[in-house]
Write a protein that holds these residues in place. Structure first.
Motif, PDB file in Angstrom:
ATOM      1  N   ASN A 167       9.254  -1.856 -21.535  1.00 21.69           N
ATOM      2  CA  ASN A 167       8.195  -2.626 -20.864  1.00 21.69           C
ATOM      3  C   ASN A 167       8.728  -3.403 -19.664  1.00 21.69           C
ATOM      4  OD1 ASN A 167       6.289  -1.877 -22.960  1.00 21.69           O
ATOM      5  ND2 ASN A 167       7.321  -3.379 -24.261  1.00 21.69           N
ATOM      6  N   LYS A 168       9.497  -2.762 -18.844  1.00 20.99           N
ATOM      7  CA  LYS A 168       9.982  -3.399 -17.629  1.00 20.99           C
ATOM      8  C   LYS A 168       8.854  -3.507 -16.619  1.00 20.99           C
ATOM      9  CE  LYS A 168      13.369  -2.980 -13.915  1.00 20.99           C
ATOM     10  NZ  LYS A 168      14.464  -2.159 -13.336  1.00 20.99           N
ATOM     11  N   GLY A 169       8.473  -4.739 -16.332  1.00 24.01           N
ATOM     12  CA  GLY A 169       7.387  -4.986 -15.392  1.00 24.01           C
ATOM     13  C   GLY A 169       7.897  -5.252 -13.989  1.00 24.01           C
ATOM     14  N   PHE A 170       6.967  -5.277 -13.040  1.00 24.17           N
ATOM     15  CA  PHE A 170       7.292  -5.485 -11.630  1.00 24.17           C
ATOM     16  C   PHE A 170       6.381  -6.590 -11.098  1.00 24.17           C
ATOM     17  CE2 PHE A 170       8.538  -1.220 -12.710  1.00 24.17           C
ATOM     18  CZ  PHE A 170       9.786  -1.093 -12.109  1.00 24.17           C
ATOM     19  N   PHE A 171       7.001  -7.718 -10.751  1.00 25.61           N
ATOM     20  CA  PHE A 171       6.251  -8.874 -10.266  1.00 25.61           C
ATOM     21  C   PHE A 171       6.189  -8.923  -8.746  1.00 25.61           C
ATOM     22  CE2 PHE A 171       7.624 -10.001 -14.509  1.00 25.61           C
ATOM     23  CZ  PHE A 171       6.534 -10.643 -15.043  1.00 25.61           C
ATOM     24  N   ASP A 172       6.932  -8.064  -8.074  1.00 26.63           N
ATOM     25  CA  ASP A 172       6.964  -8.094  -6.612  1.00 26.63           C
ATOM     26  C   ASP A 172       6.006  -7.091  -5.981  1.00 26.63           C
ATOM     27  OD1 ASP A 172       8.310  -5.909  -7.520  1.00 26.63           O
ATOM     28  OD2 ASP A 172      10.035  -6.101  -6.184  1.00 26.63           O
ATOM     29  N   ARG A 173       5.137  -6.490  -6.777  1.00 34.42           N
ATOM     30  CA  ARG A 173       4.155  -5.540  -6.254  1.00 34.42           C
ATOM     31  C   ARG A 173       3.003  -6.319  -5.620  1.00 34.42           C
ATOM     32  NH1 ARG A 173       3.416  -0.824  -8.881  1.00 34.42           N
ATOM     33  NH2 ARG A 173       5.654  -0.931  -9.323  1.00 34.42           N
ATOM     34  N   SER A 174       2.713  -6.050  -4.374  1.00 37.26           N
ATOM     35  CA  SER A 174       1.668  -6.782  -3.663  1.00 37.26           C
ATOM     36  C   SER A 174       0.288  -6.367  -4.159  1.00 37.26           C
ATOM     37  CB  SER A 174       1.781  -6.536  -2.153  1.00 37.26           C
ATOM     38  OG  SER A 174       1.564  -5.162  -1.857  1.00 37.26           O
ATOM     39  N   GLU A 175      -0.711  -7.171  -3.868  1.00 36.17           N
ATOM     40  CA  GLU A 175      -2.076  -6.884  -4.307  1.00 36.17           C
ATOM     41  C   GLU A 175      -2.635  -5.638  -3.634  1.00 36.17           C
ATOM     42  OE1 GLU A 175      -4.544 -10.259  -3.821  1.00 36.17           O
ATOM     43  OE2 GLU A 175      -3.135 -11.676  -4.734  1.00 36.17           O
ATOM     44  N   GLU A 176      -2.184  -5.343  -2.418  1.00 41.28           N
ATOM     45  CA  GLU A 176      -2.666  -4.158  -1.720  1.00 41.28           C
ATOM     46  C   GLU A 176      -2.030  -2.876  -2.258  1.00 41.28           C
ATOM     47  OE1 GLU A 176      -1.361  -6.779  -0.273  1.00 41.28           O
ATOM     48  OE2 GLU A 176      -3.161  -7.786   0.515  1.00 41.28           O
ATOM     49  N   ARG A 232       9.038   2.197  -4.048  1.00 40.34           N
ATOM     50  CA  ARG A 232      10.196   1.826  -3.248  1.00 40.34           C
ATOM     51  C   ARG A 232      11.322   2.835  -3.493  1.00 40.34           C
ATOM     52  NH1 ARG A 232      11.299  -3.895  -5.698  1.00 40.34           N
ATOM     53  NH2 ARG A 232      11.298  -2.476  -7.482  1.00 40.34           N
ATOM     54  N   LYS A 233      12.356   2.714  -2.713  1.00 39.72           N
ATOM     55  CA  LYS A 233      13.488   3.606  -2.886  1.00 39.72           C
ATOM     56  C   LYS A 233      14.189   3.367  -4.218  1.00 39.72           C
ATOM     57  CE  LYS A 233      14.419   3.955   2.087  1.00 39.72           C
ATOM     58  NZ  LYS A 233      15.437   3.744   3.154  1.00 39.72           N
ATOM     59  N   GLU A 234      14.065   2.146  -4.735  1.00 43.42           N
ATOM     60  CA  GLU A 234      14.755   1.823  -5.978  1.00 43.42           C
ATOM     61  C   GLU A 234      14.009   2.305  -7.213  1.00 43.42           C
ATOM     62  OE1 GLU A 234      13.799  -0.438  -3.765  1.00 43.42           O
ATOM     63  OE2 GLU A 234      15.679  -0.826  -2.663  1.00 43.42           O
ATOM     64  N   ASP A 235      12.746   2.702  -7.073  1.00 42.30           N
ATOM     65  CA  ASP A 235      11.968   3.130  -8.236  1.00 42.30           C
ATOM     66  C   ASP A 235      12.495   4.445  -8.780  1.00 42.30           C
ATOM     67  OD1 ASP A 235      10.219   0.939  -8.291  1.00 42.30           O
ATOM     68  OD2 ASP A 235       8.979   1.822  -6.712  1.00 42.30           O
ATOM     69  N   ALA A 236      12.325   4.601 -10.114  1.00 38.81           N
ATOM     70  CA  ALA A 236      12.886   5.772 -10.789  1.00 38.81           C
ATOM     71  C   ALA A 236      12.271   7.072 -10.306  1.00 38.81           C
ATOM     72  CB  ALA A 236      12.691   5.628 -12.306  1.00 38.81           C
ATOM     73  N   CYS A 237      10.988   7.036  -9.953  1.00 40.26           N
ATOM     74  CA  CYS A 237      10.340   8.279  -9.510  1.00 40.26           C
ATOM     75  C   CYS A 237      10.937   8.771  -8.205  1.00 40.26           C
ATOM     76  CB  CYS A 237       8.838   8.052  -9.366  1.00 40.26           C
ATOM     77  SG  CYS A 237       8.394   6.707  -8.244  1.00 40.26           S
TER      78      CYS A 237
END
Length: 519
Positions: free
Chosen positions: A430-439, A390-395
């Motif tokens: 260890n910041k995780g991401f719970f909104d990542r879809s299965e696809e 996403r646009k908000e991701d650090a990369c």
């Protein structure tokens, strides 16, 4: 003889007039005393005895009513509303004209107060109805470091000393924040630079059973309570882009926990990094034991007062590079090559040409499994080449997304060891991401991994992951409430459970081995 004036008295006199002559005739005549006559006489005699007792009781009540009459008259004249008692009790029985009282049939209904029963949380330690013992914290100095938005304006104006040794003005805080000051309130003892919390308070780490969950050690509970309840003695800025701050804590003997200097410390991160707390509990449940203790804490040093993750500071970690924040220098290409060599497995010393590091081969399997469940990409996939960011991701923010053409040269980041234990990794950031879809799951994290830890896979297969996560996360009161209680926690667990099913399918499809990794 007075004439009876009520129906009941007429009936009594009539029966008495019939019974008395018959009894007298029965016993004085010469007739044979048959059984029938004896029964009729006995019944009449019993009834006459009953009438005599009623007459005596009525005369006694008339006498008492005559004695109480004048006194009740005075009470009635004094009370403005005689039918409504002033003390809130029921009104006295109504007095009849003949001096008798009419007894009211009053039924008293006791309403049992509803007991404050705690919620029946499935899969957690059910709280018991017993007294909670407060956690006594050692007394520190009485000066408190607070932000301007947390204290009245007059107290802020009364503070005349800036915090010594800290960055002043806008350097420590974000843009627009005013500098931190020492506030001297009521009961504050001047002369020290320590902070003060109440001497006794209820712990934010709630354990209602006799013991903590088995996957949390005594040291984990000790450090969690220190982070959650320990008094803050100092605040230091950290040169970090994330805006984290270092809290120096009191409340532990020197040397019992790793810290910065003589006192234990905690790294206070932003509210958006709250998944660090979830990651700590997941790590312990899976039997990996590679993360540092983390709790959620409401800090008076944050102006909006939102809960933030507080991670234990471990001074035993190896020094890291400023670019990759790693103590191990590896690129994606050398990392894949070391996985093929299975460095240090079964006590085998690697050859120099293998390109191995000091890290044991099993550590990478644990790291890959852990990062996949939480979709942590900042270690093994810093350029976000394995998923659509996403646009908000650090990369994306750092412009690293287009550099996926030559992935072998991309360096791994946040790979940390301890100074005295270079064979094992320590999972940080260890910041995780719970909104990542299965696809859009990042399967690049699993590339090159042919073995997985048996302890973690057994938990994922046992279908007890939800129960253990509920029970473990319930201990952290601030985190539990910040996520919306059980309803919010269940949504996070739903995501992890679904990813666990996908991971188990991946293991079976690729023929990966499940091995004990408790070396």
């Amino acid at each position: 003889m007075t004439c009876p004036d009520k129906p009941g008295q007429l009936i009594n006199w009539f029966i008495c007039s019939l019974c008395v002559p018959r009894v007298r005739k029965l016993w004085s005549s010469r007739r044979p005393r048959t059984r029938r006559n004896l029964l009729l006489g006995t019944a009449c005699a019993i009834y006459l005895g009953f009438l005599v007792s009623q007459v005596g009781r009525a005369s006694l009540q008339q006498g008492r009513a005559a004695e109480k009459g004048p006194r009740q008259g005075r009470d009635t004249a004094e009370a403005p509303f005689p039918e409504i008692p002033l003390d809130g009790t029921l009104a006295p029985p109504e007095s009849q004209g003949n001096g008798t009282t009419l007894q009211l049939n009053v039924v008293y209904i006791t309403l049992r107060s509803k007991r404050s029963k705690p919620a029946n949380i499935r899969g957690t330690v059910k709280p018991k109805r017993r007294k909670k013992y407060a956690v006594a914290l050692p007394a520190l100095g009485q000066e408190a470091l607070v932000g301007p938005s947390l204290q009245p304006q007059d107290a802020a104006r009364a503070a005349d000393a800036e915090v010594p040794g800290y960055v002043q003005g806008g350097n420590l805080a974000k843009a627009g924040e005013r500098p931190w000051r020492l506030i001297r309130g009521s009961g504050v003892q001047v002369g020290g630079s320590d902070f003060q919390r109440p001497k006794t308070q209820e712990s934010n780490i709630r354990i209602y059973s006799e013991s903590a969950p088995s996957w949390l050690s005594k040291e984990d509970i000790l450090r969690m309570r220190l982070l959650a309840d320990g008094a803050v003695a100092d605040l230091q800025p950290v040169s970090s882009k994330s805006g984290a701050r270092l809290l120096v804590l009191e409340g532990s003997a020197a040397g019992s926990v790793p810290g910065c200097g003589r006192s234990p410390c905690g790294l206070l991160k932003q509210p958006l990094d709250m998944s660090e707390v979830f990651a700590f509990h997941l790590d312990r449940i899976l039997g990996l034991n590679r993360t540092l203790p983390s709790v959620s804490r409401k800090s008076e040093f944050i102006q909006d007062g939102r809960p933030c993750p507080l991670i234990l500071w471990d001074s035993s970690l190896s020094p890291t590079s400023n670019e990759t924040h790693s103590s191990v220098k590896l690129t994606w290409g050398t990392y894949q090559q070391s996985l093929k060599q299975k460095c240090w497995q079964n006590g085998r010393v690697p050859k120099p040409e293998w390109g191995c590091t000091e890290v044991h081969h099993h550590e990478w399997s644990k790291l890959a499994l852990f990062d996949f469940l939480l979709q942590i990409y900042n270690r093994l996939d810093t350029n976000c080449c394995g998923f659509r960011p996403r646009k908000e991701d650090a990369c994306v923010q750092n412009g690293l997304r287009p550099k996926c053409d030559n992935q072998d040269s991309v360096a791994l980041a946040h790979v940390i060891q301890r100074k005295h234990d270079p064979r094992h990794l320590v999972f940080i950031d260890n910041k995780g991401f719970f909104d990542r879809s299965e696809e859009n799951l990042n399967f690049k994290l699993l590339e090159g991994i042919k073995e997985f830890p048996e302890s973690a896979v057994s938990v994922l297969k046992s279908q007890h992951l939800r129960q253990k996560l509920l029970q473990s996360l319930f201990l952290d009161k601030v985190y539990w409430e910040s996520q919306g209680g059980r309803q919010g926690i269940e949504k996070l667990i739903d995501v992890i459970e679904q990813r666990a099913k996908i991971l188990l399918t991946y293991i079976n499809a690729h023929g990966a081995k499940v091995l004990p990794m408790n070396e």
